[in-house]
Enzyme design. Structure first.
Site, PDB file in Angstrom:
ATOM      1  N   GLU A 181     -18.857 -74.675  13.724  1.00  0.00           N
ATOM      2  CA  GLU A 181     -17.987 -74.423  12.581  1.00  0.00           C
ATOM      3  C   GLU A 181     -17.376 -75.688  11.977  1.00  0.00           C
ATOM      4  OE1 GLU A 181     -17.283 -71.542  10.888  1.00  0.00           O
ATOM      5  OE2 GLU A 181     -18.909 -70.696  12.092  1.00  0.00           O
ATOM      6  N   SER A 468      -0.231 -11.146  36.858  1.00  0.00           N
ATOM      7  CA  SER A 468       0.155 -11.169  38.276  1.00  0.00           C
ATOM      8  C   SER A 468       0.453 -12.569  38.790  1.00  0.00           C
ATOM      9  CB  SER A 468      -0.945 -10.525  39.124  1.00  0.00           C
ATOM     10  OG  SER A 468      -2.216 -11.061  38.797  1.00  0.00           O
TER      11      SER A 468
END
Length: 756
Positions: A181, A468
């Site tokens: 770069e 139940s």
């Protein structure tokens, strides 16, 4: 003469004009520079980047003797995006297996609030169990496997970034970035005029733009401060800011900013920013663990992240990597052997992450709690670390159990053949909640069959009849008046409710006449339970249910005794957790801690309990529920592979609309509900539906649980009784059995049937 006089006068005007121009230019330049100086200082003195909050699971305990197979360990590592090593040595973020051994190099886990150091460990397995854990120095009895990141709370911009410190970055990564770069980065002062001339010459020769002249500093300024417009003014500002930035900050500071800022690709709507995030996403490594080849690959992606991504275009990525390596060699950043070795290294990316798909209902629950504490903008930008109680392996097992269990139920019951199954409202749904009763930690939460199909969280927001499954709390409320050996009337007694005569019926249509307290609950006998509720008292039972966390119990006897009122699965799980925790009601904990980027703990949820019944009473109900599994409505669990100590209760509602099973061991409680969203009948009981999913889940939990016998607390005595009379047994009794009693209500008389 006049002409002679005019010339000096003209020169004076010109000099004055030039002087004013120079002064004003200098003032403008100074003002402009001061403005840019302040812009840079203000930006970097405040928060530099928007970092989404991350949501983590709990870490996972691994210990010697654990019932964990080599294949399961491999899967856990792959789930955390570890790669299988292709050569020695095994690097951080890699593992290698051979025969019955597996070597893993666990990477650092370093996020605010939690640090787990990197370590090389070897596991030996025998018969699907860990027999040895060793490091290069010593044997280890216990270690923690890093948490899974299960979510990120992105904002509208959708940026994902993991900030790194320049001290973490390996030299070969910096060299790779600089080489490709801006190879004069450490020589220029922000703008490389030689580089600009070189680029212009190369472009002129090629007749097109082939080379850029922007330095790393200019790229940082362009990406961080400026808009994407292209004109002379923007370029002038870029030049000026680059020079000022270099004057204000050291090269390492600028490089750190650059490496945290750069765009490194796209994942759906989320943009990957920074080298730290890219290292984790593409290679499953922390930035400090990147190899030379991987560093060169990332450096080569900067100029075109999506074009040179190893996930999108492998060949282009390889060519880009090789170009970076060649450039590094030319600049003498690496040696020829290093170049050759990196060139030959196979480009291997990390396995695709599954963590974002784990426990979506749980993540929604945690997100809801976080949003009650912080604004969405804060969660999306402040980089908070949110730690939860989720056990990822348990969460995955819960989803597997629901998927496979529902398929089995539909296959057996024929529900899957209903033509309306194509409609989401007519597909069987399920909920699974897994809790550690002793701490209240929520290990898994699944709120439906398929989150992609319906994100409605039935575990938290669905309201269903417990049927139940509510009976244990009626029996607990009765313990002040009844003993486990007492007799109940299982008869069709008519009751008048709101002016209407009502007679409770047992599920099989049969009545036993007289039945033991224990047997009535084990066999889920409705008539006996209703008669018990009448004798216990409505207010007593309502008070018990409220204290256990049932928020809206009904005000009439029939709804109460039959469980025909509405509650959420989370309410029922919390109530059962009291039974598994010696009568202490735990606060169900899912969000443990929220930590700021600097390590400050912003929010911490503590384990919390409140006493709602005695340990002795909770133990008696647990003893009854062990009987449900041994001899009662859930005895079929043995056939399905449940060979460990557990207590549980089935739940079935009228017309078989809801199917429940809640079961717990000494270290884990799990609740399952199965039903339809439109409340249609399912056609099966709790044992035929929910219990199948529960069993599948618990069998998958073998590596994570160690069921023991339930401890007998103070206040419990054991007596030998005669099953026929319920009184203390004598030598003449034909049968005798041990039964548990509260110490203050033990039997005080001997058998009157056989003592004649």
């Amino acid at each position: 003469m006049n002409l002679f006089l005019k010339k000096p006068k003209a020169r004076r005007y010109i000099l004055w004009g030039l002087s004013l121009f120079v002064v004003f230019s200098a003032l403008f330049a100074a003002s402009f520079s001061y403005y840019l100086y302040n812009e840079i200082k203000n930006r970097f003195s405040s928060r530099r980047w928007s970092v989404p909050s991350r949501v983590f699971s709990s870490s996972v305990p691994i210990y010697r003797g654990q019932a964990l197979s080599l294949a399961q360990m491999r899967h856990m590592l792959e789930e955390r995006r570890y790669k299988e090593a292709s050569k020695e040595p095994v690097l951080a973020g890699e593992f290698k297996s051979s025969g019955n051994s597996l070597v893993a190099h666990l990477r650092d886990f370093q996020f605010p609030g939690l640090f787990l150091p990197s370590q090389l460990v070897e596991f030996d397995f025998e018969q699907n169990r860990i027999v040895v854990i060793r490091s290069p120095k010593e044997e280890i009895s216990f270690l923690e496997l890093e948490p899974l990141e299960i979510a990120r709370l992105h904002g509208p911009g959708g940026e994902s970034r993991m900030l790194i410190d320049i001290r973490q970055v390996p030299k070969h990564l910096i060299d790779a970035v600089v080489a490709i770069e801006d190879h004069r980065f450490y020589e220029h002062s922000g703008v490389d005029f030689f580089g600009i001339l070189r680029a212009m010459l190369a472009d002129f020769r090629a007749g097109r733009v082939v080379q850029g002249g922007s330095t790393i500093t200019q790229q940082l300024v362009k990406n961080y401060f400026l808009e994407s417009e292209r004109n002379f003014r923007r370029k002038f500002v870029e030049f000026s800011m680059s020079l000022i930035l270099e004057a204000l900050y050291k090269k390492d500071d600028i490089m750190e900013m650059y490496l945290n800022e750069i765009y490194m690709g796209q994942v759906g709507s989320v943009a990957i920013h920074g080298i730290g995030e890219a290292s984790a996403y593409y290679f499953g490594r922390n930035v400090e663990d990147l190899t030379l080849s991987e560093a060169a690959t990332l450096a080569g992606m900067i100029r075109g992240p999506n074009s040179y991504s190893p996930l999108v275009n492998r060949q282009a990525s390889l060519e880009s990597r090789n170009l970076v390596l060649k450039r590094m060699l030319a600049l003498r950043k690496i040696s020829l052997p290093e170049y050759d070795s990196a060139l030959l290294e196979v480009l291997r990316v990390a396995p695709a992450s599954t963590s974002a798909r784990i426990a979506p209902y749980f993540v929604d629950y945690v997100r809801m709690q976080a949003q009650e504490l912080y604004a969405p903008e804060t969660l999306a930008s402040q980089g908070l670390a949110i730690y939860t109680t989720l056990q990822p392996e348990m969460a995955a097992a819960a989803e597997t159990a629901i998927r496979d269990g529902l398929a089995e139920i539909e296959n057996v019951s024929g529900e899957g053949s209903d033509p309306d199954q194509s409609k989401p409202s007519r597909r069987l749904q399920a909920v699974l909640i897994a809790v550690q009763s002793k701490t209240g930690e929520l290990y898994a939460l699944v709120g439906g069959r398929d989150y992609a199909e319906s994100s409605f969280n039935r575990a938290l927001k669905g309201r269903y009849q417990p049927g139940s499954a509510i009976e244990p709390f009626i029996y607990l409320a009765a313990l002040d008046r009844f003993k486990l050996s007492d007799w109940l009337f299982d008869l069709p007694v008519a009751y008048e409710l709101n002016g209407v005569s009502w007679t409770p019926r047992n599920y099989d249509g049969r009545y036993r006449g007289k039945v033991a307290f224990r047997d009535a609950l084990e066999q889920s006998l409705t008539a006996a339970t209703v008669n018990l509720a009448v004798e216990t008292g409505l207010n007593e039972i309502i008070g018990t249910l409220k204290s256990f966390g049932i928020e809206s119990p009904p005000g009439d006897l029939a709804s109460l005794a039959l469980g025909s009122f509405l509650l959420t699965p989370m309410e029922l799980a919390r109530a059962y957790a009291v039974l598994g925790n010696d009568g202490q009601k735990p606060f169900l904990l899912s969000l443990k801690e929220i930590v700021a980027e600097n390590g400050d703990v912003l929010e911490r949820r503590h384990i919390d309990f409140s006493s709602v019944t005695s340990p002795a009473k909770a133990f008696l109900i647990t003893s009854l529920l062990e009987g449900v599994v041994e001899r009662g409505t859930a005895k079929g669990l043995k056939r399905l592979g449940v060979d460990f100590r557990c207590a549980g209760e089935t739940g079935t509602t009228s017309e078989f609309r809801d199917s429940w099973f809640v079961g717990y061991t000494t270290d884990l409680l799990a609740l399952v509900w199965v039903g339809y969203d439109d409340n249609s009948p399912t056609g099966f009981t709790g044992a035929q539906g929910a219990a199948i999913i529960w069993t599948r889940f618990m069998n998958l939990m073998r590596p994570w649980i160690q069921p023991q016998e339930f401890d007998v607390p103070p206040g419990i005595v054991e007596e030998m009784i005669c099953p026929d009379s319920g009184q203390l047994a004598t030598a003449h009794c034909k049968e005798r059995k041990l039964e548990d009693f509260l110490s203050e209500s033990r039997p005080n008389g001997y058998c009157t049937i056989h003592n004649r």
